[in-house]
Structures are given as structure tokens and as C-alpha cells.
Design an enzyme around this catalytic site. Structure first.
Site, PDB file in Angstrom:
ATOM      1  N   ARG A 211      68.141  70.272  25.911  1.00 21.09           N
ATOM      2  CA  ARG A 211      67.337  70.967  26.935  1.00 21.09           C
ATOM      3  C   ARG A 211      68.236  71.662  27.959  1.00 21.09           C
ATOM      4  O   ARG A 211      69.254  71.136  28.374  1.00 21.09           O
ATOM      5  CB  ARG A 211      66.438  69.964  27.651  1.00 21.09           C
TER       6      ARG A 211
ATOM      7  N   ARG B 190      67.075  56.102  29.756  1.00 18.48           N
ATOM      8  CA  ARG B 190      65.711  56.484  30.165  1.00 18.48           C
ATOM      9  C   ARG B 190      64.699  56.052  29.103  1.00 18.48           C
ATOM     10  O   ARG B 190      63.584  55.631  29.424  1.00 18.48           O
ATOM     11  CB  ARG B 190      65.634  57.992  30.388  1.00 18.48           C
TER      12      ARG B 190
ATOM     13  N   ARG C 156      54.000  55.848  36.002  1.00 12.64           N
ATOM     14  CA  ARG C 156      55.018  55.381  35.068  1.00 12.64           C
ATOM     15  C   ARG C 156      55.125  53.866  35.058  1.00 12.64           C
ATOM     16  O   ARG C 156      55.943  53.309  34.326  1.00 12.64           O
ATOM     17  CB  ARG C 156      56.363  55.918  35.509  1.00 12.64           C
TER      18      ARG C 156
ATOM     19  N   LYS D   9      55.948  66.641  27.675  1.00 12.16           N
ATOM     20  CA  LYS D   9      54.879  66.534  28.696  1.00 12.16           C
ATOM     21  C   LYS D   9      54.876  67.752  29.606  1.00 12.16           C
ATOM     22  O   LYS D   9      53.838  68.368  29.832  1.00 12.16           O
ATOM     23  CB  LYS D   9      55.085  65.282  29.581  1.00 12.16           C
TER      24      LYS D   9
ATOM     25  N   ARG E 101      70.423  69.141  32.798  1.00 11.61           N
ATOM     26  CA  ARG E 101      70.148  68.061  33.764  1.00 11.61           C
ATOM     27  C   ARG E 101      71.154  66.937  33.565  1.00 11.61           C
ATOM     28  O   ARG E 101      71.464  66.577  32.436  1.00 11.61           O
ATOM     29  CB  ARG E 101      68.722  67.526  33.558  1.00 11.61           C
TER      30      ARG E 101
HETATM   31  P1  AP5 Z   1      59.912  68.776  28.183  1.00 11.50           P
HETATM   32  O1  AP5 Z   1      58.583  69.411  28.155  1.00 11.50           O
HETATM   33  O2  AP5 Z   1      60.853  69.158  29.276  1.00 11.50           O
HETATM   34  O3  AP5 Z   1      59.760  67.180  28.067  1.00 11.50           O
HETATM   35  P2  AP5 Z   1      59.205  66.106  29.100  1.00 11.50           P
HETATM   36  O4  AP5 Z   1      58.370  65.154  28.319  1.00 11.50           O
HETATM   37  O5  AP5 Z   1      58.581  66.780  30.275  1.00 11.50           O
HETATM   38  O6  AP5 Z   1      60.580  65.401  29.464  1.00 11.50           O
HETATM   39  P3  AP5 Z   1      61.248  64.951  30.833  1.00 11.50           P
HETATM   40  O7  AP5 Z   1      62.623  64.519  30.441  1.00 11.50           O
HETATM   41  O8  AP5 Z   1      61.150  65.994  31.906  1.00 11.50           O
HETATM   42  O9  AP5 Z   1      60.405  63.756  31.207  1.00 11.50           O
HETATM   43  P4  AP5 Z   1      60.904  62.550  31.964  1.00 11.50           P
HETATM   44  O10 AP5 Z   1      59.640  61.846  31.954  1.00 11.50           O
HETATM   45  O11 AP5 Z   1      62.030  61.746  31.516  1.00 11.50           O
HETATM   46  O12 AP5 Z   1      61.574  63.213  33.257  1.00 11.50           O
HETATM   47  P5  AP5 Z   1      61.016  63.443  34.697  1.00 11.50           P
HETATM   48  O13 AP5 Z   1      61.503  64.746  35.138  1.00 11.50           O
HETATM   49  O14 AP5 Z   1      59.566  63.156  34.773  1.00 11.50           O
HETATM   50  O15 AP5 Z   1      60.625  69.062  26.767  1.00 11.50           O
HETATM   51  C1  AP5 Z   1      61.910  68.555  26.462  1.00 11.50           C
HETATM   52  C2  AP5 Z   1      62.681  69.576  25.605  1.00 11.50           C
HETATM   53  O16 AP5 Z   1      62.039  69.706  24.342  1.00 11.50           O
HETATM   54  C3  AP5 Z   1      62.743  70.992  26.192  1.00 11.50           C
HETATM   55  O17 AP5 Z   1      64.000  71.541  25.908  1.00 11.50           O
HETATM   56  C4  AP5 Z   1      61.635  71.759  25.463  1.00 11.50           C
HETATM   57  O18 AP5 Z   1      61.935  73.133  25.344  1.00 11.50           O
HETATM   58  C5  AP5 Z   1      61.631  71.054  24.103  1.00 11.50           C
HETATM   59  N1  AP5 Z   1      60.279  70.954  23.519  1.00 11.50           N
HETATM   60  C6  AP5 Z   1      59.130  70.588  24.163  1.00 11.50           C
HETATM   61  N2  AP5 Z   1      58.105  70.565  23.288  1.00 11.50           N
HETATM   62  C7  AP5 Z   1      58.626  70.921  22.068  1.00 11.50           C
HETATM   63  C8  AP5 Z   1      58.067  71.073  20.779  1.00 11.50           C
HETATM   64  N3  AP5 Z   1      56.757  70.838  20.519  1.00 11.50           N
HETATM   65  N4  AP5 Z   1      58.888  71.450  19.763  1.00 11.50           N
HETATM   66  C9  AP5 Z   1      60.212  71.680  19.987  1.00 11.50           C
HETATM   67  N5  AP5 Z   1      60.799  71.561  21.195  1.00 11.50           N
HETATM   68  C10 AP5 Z   1      60.012  71.171  22.229  1.00 11.50           C
HETATM   69  O19 AP5 Z   1      61.760  62.257  35.502  1.00 11.50           O
HETATM   70  C11 AP5 Z   1      63.142  62.280  35.764  1.00 11.50           C
HETATM   71  C12 AP5 Z   1      63.525  61.063  36.601  1.00 11.50           C
HETATM   72  O20 AP5 Z   1      62.827  61.101  37.872  1.00 11.50           O
HETATM   73  C13 AP5 Z   1      63.161  59.699  36.005  1.00 11.50           C
HETATM   74  O21 AP5 Z   1      64.153  59.224  35.118  1.00 11.50           O
HETATM   75  C14 AP5 Z   1      63.042  58.834  37.271  1.00 11.50           C
HETATM   76  O22 AP5 Z   1      64.304  58.445  37.764  1.00 11.50           O
HETATM   77  C15 AP5 Z   1      62.408  59.788  38.272  1.00 11.50           C
HETATM   78  N6  AP5 Z   1      60.930  59.734  38.260  1.00 11.50           N
HETATM   79  C16 AP5 Z   1      60.074  60.767  37.936  1.00 11.50           C
HETATM   80  N7  AP5 Z   1      58.798  60.361  38.017  1.00 11.50           N
HETATM   81  C17 AP5 Z   1      58.831  59.048  38.394  1.00 11.50           C
HETATM   82  C18 AP5 Z   1      57.808  58.074  38.609  1.00 11.50           C
HETATM   83  N8  AP5 Z   1      56.517  58.361  38.444  1.00 11.50           N
HETATM   84  N9  AP5 Z   1      58.210  56.832  38.967  1.00 11.50           N
HETATM   85  C19 AP5 Z   1      59.520  56.518  39.149  1.00 11.50           C
HETATM   86  N10 AP5 Z   1      60.529  57.388  38.941  1.00 11.50           N
HETATM   87  C20 AP5 Z   1      60.177  58.652  38.557  1.00 11.50           C
END
Ligand code: AP5
Length: 218
Positions: free
Chosen positions: A127, A171, A88, A13, A160
Site C-alpha cells: 500500500r 497488527r 475495534r 475497509k 505508512r
Molecule cells: P485499505 O482499503 O486501505 O484497507 P483497510 O482495511 O482500510 O486497512 P487499514 O490498514 O487502513 O486498516 P487498519 O484497520 O489496520 O488501519 P487504521 O488506519 O484503521 O486497502 C489496503 C490495500 O489494499 C490498499 O493498497 C488498497 O489499494 C488495496 N486493496 C483494497 N481493496 C482491494 C481489492 N479488493 N483488491 C486488491 N487490492 C485492494 O488504524 C491504524 C492504527 O490506528 C491502528 O493500528 C491503531 O493503532 C489505531 N487505531 C485506529 N482505530 C482505532 C480504534 N478504533 N481503536 C484503537 N486504535 C485505533
């Protein structure tokens, strides 16, 4: 362009939202990035969010809705925005709908990115992230040019704490229980577009741009 990027942790994402943000000059709002910055700066918000983030559970709806409400009120969001990692839960989706209704600006599309569970675990555990500029790399799939150093700003890359295997698995379970129901929610609202995220980053990006064009958004 008012978009939501939906999908399990690690599907890409943030990667895809960054590419769309720089291509079309819209601000990306990542609740995860905002919360991590608050944790690093030990603000009251960060102290409250840290325990949930370390466990891989969701931070309370009130906190994240408040964050997004403030961000959307900034002048840069008047002409569009990309939401990454929000909403979410159904309660967050309802709060967002209410905010956008007040502005008279409904969502244009919700992009649901999907890949297999095995691939998601591989992406999460490999990552590496830059805490300074939020750039994202992967030890095998998108390695930095100099090991451990951010290509964009020269910062030191970290893993992370929630990307270790056990927390990553938690997660994914939280996603299945609390976030996956949003797929049906947005399908019923006729704004959902499905995007297969399994191909390399550039290929997924091209398909996404075509999808946005087909929806009349570019
Ligand atoms: P990346 O693009 O970083 O993936 P992502 O989908 O953004 O993953 P996240 O882990 O950041 O999402 P998340 O939803 O768990 O975490 P968030 O920070 O929002 O890609 C991942 C890896 O794959 C990278 O290494 C990249 O290089 C590689 N990659 C990408 N695309 C690729 C491809 N096509 N081919 C090959 N490799 C690829 O949330 C973290 C925490 O914050 C949550 O657990 C929660 O505690 C809190 N939080 C955040 N938002 C909320 C909310 N709205 N409500 C409640 N709690 C929240």
C-alpha cells in the site's frame, strides 16, 4: 445509512467505505485517518497515540470513543455515517451502542470484510498512501498513474510506517485477539453481513451495493 466496516487491517475497509461514501453522500469516519492527522500535526492526541500506532497496538478506548463521539455530534452525521476502523474492541462497541441509543439511531449493518491472511499482508506491504488527501494506492494492485504521485491531489505518496512487514504482522495479531470477537458480538445482535473482499475493488463494491439494497438501505 448507519454502517460499520469491520475486518482485519488491509482487507479493504477504507477503500470500500470511500466508494460507499461518495456514492451515497454519507460522511466516512476513519479513526485511523483522524489519528494519523493528529500525529502529523503533533497535537497532544497525536503525541499520545503515536507510540501505539508505531507498535501496531490499539490506542486507548477512551481516546477513540472521545473522537467518535465528537464526530457523530457534527451536523453532517445526522442522516447517516460510515464508521471505518471503529469499533475495534467490545468496550468500544458498547460505547457506540450507548451513543446511538441516546440518538435513537441504531446501527443498520456491520459489514465484515474478509480475505486470506496472505492477501492481507500483500495488500498492507504494497500500500502507498497520500498524507494530504488520504487516497490509497497499491504498488501492484492499484498503482498511481505517475509513480509515487497521488492521482487525486498530486501529493507525494508514502508507505505508512505501520505497513512494514513486522508491524503489519503485529497488527494482524492484535486484530485476532481484540477485534475479531466483534464478529460474534454483531452476529448475535443480528446486524452482521459478511462480504468476501478477495475480488477486485469494483467487484467487491458491486456486491456490497447489492447487499445494502437487499437490506433495504438503498
Ligand atoms: P485499505 O482499503 O486501505 O484497507 P483497510 O482495511 O482500510 O486497512 P487499514 O490498514 O487502513 O486498516 P487498519 O484497520 O489496520 O488501519 P487504521 O488506519 O484503521 O486497502 C489496503 C490495500 O489494499 C490498499 O493498497 C488498497 O489499494 C488495496 N486493496 C483494497 N481493496 C482491494 C481489492 N479488493 N483488491 C486488491 N487490492 C485492494 O488504524 C491504524 C492504527 O490506528 C491502528 O493500528 C491503531 O493503532 C489505531 N487505531 C485506529 N482505530 C482505532 C480504534 N478504533 N481503536 C484503537 N486504535 C485505533
Amino acid at each position: 445509512m448507519r454502517l460499520v466496516f469491520l475486518g482485519a487491517p488491509g482487507v479493504g475497509k477504507g477503500t470500500q467505505a470511500d466508494l460507499i461514501a461518495s456514492r451515497f453522500h454519507h460522511p466516512k469516519i476513519s479513526t485511523g485517518d483522524i489519528l494519523r492527522e493528529a500525529v502529523r500535526n503533533k497535537t497532544p492526541l497525536g503525541l499520545e497515540a503515536k507510540a501505539c500506532m508505531d507498535r501496531g497496538t490499539l490506542v486507548s478506548d477512551d481516546i477513540v470513543v472521545g473522537i467518535v463521539r465528537e464526530k457523530l455530534a457534527e451536523p453532517g452525521c445526522t442522516n447517516g455515517f460510515l464508521l471505518d476502523g471503529f469499533p475495534r474492541t467490545v468496550a468500544q462497541a458498547e460505547a457506540l451502542a450507548e451513543m446511538l441509543k441516546t440518538r435513537g439511531q441504531p446501527l443498520d449493518r456491520v459489514i465484515n470484510i474478509s480475505v486470506s491472511r496472505e492477501e492481507v499482508v500483500r495488500r498492507l506491504t504494497g500500500r502507498r498512501s497520500c498524507p494530504k488527501c488520504q487516497a490509497v494506492f497499491h504498488v501492484e494492485l492499484a498503482p498511481p498513474q505517475r509513480g509515487g504521485i497521488c492521482d487525486r491531489c498530486g501529493g507525494e505518496l508514502i508507505q505508512r510506517s505501520d505497513d512494514h512487514k513486522d508491524t503489519a504482522e503485529s497488527r494482524l495479531s492484535v486484530y485476532e485477539e481484540q477485534t475479531a470477537p466483534l464478529i460474534a458480538y454483531y452476529r448475535e445482535a443480528h446486524v452482521l453481513s459478511e462480504l468476501n473482499g478477495l475480488d477486485p475493488v469494483e467487484a467487491v463494491h458491486h456486491r456490497l451495493v447489492s447487499l445494502l439494497a437487499a437490506s433495504g438501505l438503498t
